[in-house]
Write a protein that holds these residues in place. Structure first.
Motif, mmCIF file in Angstrom:
data_model
loop_
_atom_site.group_PDB
_atom_site.id
_atom_site.type_symbol
_atom_site.label_atom_id
_atom_site.label_comp_id
_atom_site.label_asym_id
_atom_site.label_seq_id
_atom_site.Cartn_x
_atom_site.Cartn_y
_atom_site.Cartn_z
ATOM 1 N N LEU A 79 0.839 -1.195 0.000
ATOM 2 C CA LEU A 79 0.000 0.000 0.000
ATOM 3 C C LEU A 79 0.876 1.248 0.000
ATOM 4 O O LEU A 79 1.999 1.235 0.504
ATOM 5 C CB LEU A 79 -0.927 0.037 1.215
ATOM 6 C CG LEU A 79 -1.873 -1.143 1.441
ATOM 7 C CD1 LEU A 79 -1.280 -2.112 2.442
ATOM 8 C CD2 LEU A 79 -3.231 -0.647 1.924
ATOM 9 N N HIS A 80 0.315 2.332 -0.537
ATOM 10 C CA HIS A 80 1.001 3.625 -0.546
ATOM 11 C C HIS A 80 0.086 4.672 0.073
ATOM 12 O O HIS A 80 -0.989 4.968 -0.453
ATOM 13 C CB HIS A 80 1.373 4.035 -1.971
ATOM 14 C CG HIS A 80 2.075 5.356 -2.049
ATOM 15 N ND1 HIS A 80 1.522 6.460 -2.645
ATOM 16 C CD2 HIS A 80 3.291 5.750 -1.570
ATOM 17 C CE1 HIS A 80 2.358 7.475 -2.560
ATOM 18 N NE2 HIS A 80 3.435 7.066 -1.909
ATOM 19 N N GLU A 81 0.520 5.186 1.227
ATOM 20 C CA GLU A 81 -0.213 6.219 1.958
ATOM 21 C C GLU A 81 -1.698 5.866 2.096
ATOM 22 O O GLU A 81 -2.582 6.577 1.598
ATOM 23 C CB GLU A 81 -0.034 7.578 1.287
ATOM 24 C CG GLU A 81 1.424 8.035 1.265
ATOM 25 C CD GLU A 81 1.624 9.399 0.627
ATOM 26 O OE1 GLU A 81 0.627 9.961 0.110
ATOM 27 O OE2 GLU A 81 2.759 9.903 0.645
ATOM 28 N N PRO A 82 -2.013 4.767 2.758
ATOM 29 C CA PRO A 82 -3.414 4.334 2.871
ATOM 30 C C PRO A 82 -4.193 5.213 3.851
ATOM 31 O O PRO A 82 -3.617 5.894 4.706
ATOM 32 C CB PRO A 82 -3.290 2.909 3.404
ATOM 33 C CG PRO A 82 -2.024 2.938 4.204
ATOM 34 C CD PRO A 82 -1.100 3.863 3.476
ATOM 35 N N SER A 83 -5.486 5.161 3.718
ATOM 36 C CA SER A 83 -6.362 5.842 4.668
ATOM 37 C C SER A 83 -6.564 4.960 5.891
ATOM 38 O O SER A 83 -6.253 3.767 5.898
ATOM 39 C CB SER A 83 -7.711 6.144 4.019
ATOM 40 O OG SER A 83 -8.385 4.928 3.702
ATOM 41 N N GLY A 143 11.163 9.537 3.519
ATOM 42 C CA GLY A 143 9.850 8.905 3.559
ATOM 43 C C GLY A 143 9.892 7.780 4.577
ATOM 44 O O GLY A 143 10.838 7.683 5.369
ATOM 45 N N GLU A 144 8.902 6.932 4.559
ATOM 46 C CA GLU A 144 8.854 5.836 5.525
ATOM 47 C C GLU A 144 8.267 4.589 4.882
ATOM 48 O O GLU A 144 7.425 4.682 3.976
ATOM 49 C CB GLU A 144 8.017 6.218 6.752
ATOM 50 C CG GLU A 144 8.642 7.297 7.608
ATOM 51 C CD GLU A 144 7.777 7.650 8.798
ATOM 52 O OE1 GLU A 144 7.061 6.754 9.296
ATOM 53 O OE2 GLU A 144 7.807 8.808 9.230
ATOM 54 N N ILE A 145 8.748 3.458 5.345
ATOM 55 C CA ILE A 145 8.168 2.164 4.978
ATOM 56 C C ILE A 145 7.862 1.419 6.266
ATOM 57 O O ILE A 145 8.746 1.225 7.106
ATOM 58 C CB ILE A 145 9.114 1.328 4.104
ATOM 59 C CG1 ILE A 145 9.309 1.984 2.737
ATOM 60 C CG2 ILE A 145 8.573 -0.094 3.928
ATOM 61 C CD1 ILE A 145 10.242 1.225 1.821
ATOM 62 N N ARG A 158 3.840 2.335 2.530
ATOM 63 C CA ARG A 158 4.884 3.289 2.144
ATOM 64 C C ARG A 158 4.336 4.702 2.169
ATOM 65 O O ARG A 158 3.234 4.967 1.693
ATOM 66 C CB ARG A 158 5.410 2.955 0.747
ATOM 67 C CG ARG A 158 6.514 3.873 0.262
ATOM 68 C CD ARG A 158 7.178 3.302 -0.981
ATOM 69 N NE ARG A 158 6.270 3.178 -2.099
ATOM 70 C CZ ARG A 158 6.054 4.144 -3.003
ATOM 71 N NH1 ARG A 158 6.685 5.292 -2.886
ATOM 72 N NH2 ARG A 158 5.216 3.933 -3.997
ATOM 73 N N HIS A 159 5.130 5.616 2.737
ATOM 74 C CA HIS A 159 4.806 7.041 2.742
ATOM 75 C C HIS A 159 5.942 7.794 2.064
ATOM 76 O O HIS A 159 7.115 7.507 2.301
ATOM 77 C CB HIS A 159 4.632 7.561 4.177
ATOM 78 C CG HIS A 159 3.395 7.063 4.856
ATOM 79 N ND1 HIS A 159 2.200 7.758 4.849
ATOM 80 C CD2 HIS A 159 3.165 5.923 5.565
ATOM 81 C CE1 HIS A 159 1.287 7.072 5.531
ATOM 82 N NE2 HIS A 159 1.845 5.960 5.976
ATOM 83 N N GLY A 160 5.576 8.761 1.233
ATOM 84 C CA GLY A 160 6.586 9.532 0.531
ATOM 85 C C GLY A 160 6.831 9.009 -0.866
ATOM 86 O O GLY A 160 6.342 7.939 -1.262
ATOM 87 N N LEU A 165 8.673 -0.152 -4.064
ATOM 88 C CA LEU A 165 8.908 -1.563 -3.774
ATOM 89 C C LEU A 165 8.528 -2.492 -4.930
ATOM 90 O O LEU A 165 8.644 -3.709 -4.792
ATOM 91 C CB LEU A 165 8.120 -1.974 -2.528
ATOM 92 C CG LEU A 165 8.497 -1.245 -1.227
ATOM 93 C CD1 LEU A 165 7.622 -1.719 -0.077
ATOM 94 C CD2 LEU A 165 9.971 -1.451 -0.905
ATOM 95 N N GLY A 166 8.053 -1.940 -6.026
ATOM 96 C CA GLY A 166 7.696 -2.797 -7.154
ATOM 97 C C GLY A 166 8.887 -3.583 -7.675
ATOM 98 O O GLY A 166 8.778 -4.774 -7.994
#
Length: 366
Positions: A79-83, A143-145, A158-160, A165-166
């Protein structure tokens, strides 16, 4: 260890399946979801499913039944910056702790490793060296993982803009033997990619430091103070990302749930992290003397300018003083009625200025 069974209600509502052409191995996220990719991995081989819920059911309720040896497969959701709502759905299925879910949603966490029941929560900082407007100066962006690692699943958040990671997933899928080791293989691959990012950024910062050092000690006068201070700020930013990861990574390599084969790889990542951390810490030792040398050069240049100004001022003071004396308009002054008085005074002024000029040149003031 027995697998946790899927909660049917939560699983059915977890990210509705999307139609795609048959045989396409990689799923693409819908515009309204933060899910980048997902898959079930059985004996190191990817099995594509129509939804995350299908992947979970395949691993937990499908043909995998090896209770003595543990799970032969796992689910990897990226996921990337999920809610908060999306992570809450995943938390119900995978049993994620609310505190860890809150950290994953809001980010801005220090690198850490925490354990909640059978789920390990690993946080890493990602870095990138990018140019910013208006002067295109390169700065360190972070950023952050976050990685939720369980017995039969991996959830990466993942944030930022950095830390994609693909490519990590594609690399691992070409190594089914590594993937067959379970979720910890994914955890190692992500940590390895993050540390490789540290190395790349550290090398780029090193190149900028070398350029500044060369500019400071070049014969041309340049003002590098602002650039040096900017580099010191970026080094601090880099140290905040690299330094705190050492402890969590060392603890991860010592955890019992990590297979011995993966521990060897993790120790190698820890060794790379140690080297890049020492490299980043040495940047302060490089920048401080460079800054001191630059400030010394600025001071010396200012002193040279002041000496040059003082020397020229002394040269102009001689004719000014002589002209001032003979401009007082007294009747009884020596040589006022002399026919050669004016050329004599000019000769005295010229000889005095020439003598001062040669003296200043000999002493390096001009």
């Amino acid at each position: 260890m027995a697998m946790t069974r899927v909660r049917p209600r939560a699983t059915m509502s977890l990210f509705k399946p999307r139609s795609r052409p048959h045989g396409v191995p990689v799923q693409s996220a819908a515009p309204d979801t933060s899910v980048i990719d997902w898959a079930a991995y059985i004996d190191g081989h990817r099995v594509c499913t129509g939804s995350v819920a299908d992947a979970v059911r395949l691993v937990r309720d499908g043909r995998l039944d090896a209770p003595d040896e543990g799970s032969a497969g796992f689910v990897w959701v990226g996921l990337h910056e999920p809610s908060a709502a999306e992570l809450t759905d995943l938390a119900e299925v995978f049993g994620l702790h609310p505190l860890a879910v809150e950290d994953a949603v809001h980010a801005h966490q220090r690198p850490k490793l925490e354990r909640y029941d059978d789920v390990n929560f690993f946080v890493m900082k990602t870095v990138g060296y990018v140019a910013r407007e208006p002067d295109q100066a390169e700065v360190v962006e972070t950023g952050e993982i976050m990685v939720f690692c369980g017995t039969d699943f991996v959830v990466t958040v993942r944030h930022g803009a950095h830390g994609e990671l693909g490519s990590v997933r594609r690399t691992l899928e070409r190594l089914p033997g590594r993937l067959a080791l379970g979720p910890t293989a994914v955890l190692h691959a992500i940590a390895d990619r993050v540390v490789d990012g540290y190395v790349s950024v550290a090398d780029a910062v090193q190149e900028d430091i070398d350029e500044v050092e060369e500019a400071v000690f070049s014969p041309e006068r340049t003002d590098e103070a602002r650039r040096i201070y900017r580099l010191k700020r970026e080094v601090i930013q880099l140290k905040r990302a690299v330094g705190p990861l050492a402890g969590p990574l060392r603890h991860l390599a010592g955890r019992r749930f990590v297979p011995d084969d993966i521990k060897e790889y993790l120790r190698d990542v820890e060794d790379h992290l140690t080297r890049v951390r020492e490299q980043v810490e040495s940047y302060d030792e490089l920048l401080n003397p460079i800054l001191q040398a630059h400030m010394t050069q600025v001071t010396v240049a200012d002193n040279q300018d002041m000496r040059r100004i003082s020397a020229w001022g002394a040269l102009f003071m001689v004719p000014t003083a002589i002209a001032g004396i003979y401009g007082m308009n007294f009747d009884k002054m020596p040589e006022l009625r002399w026919d050669y008085g004016y050329p004599a005074v000019l000769s005295v002024i010229a000889l005095s200025c020439l003598a001062l000029y040669r003296g200043f040149r000999r002493n390096g003031w001009l």
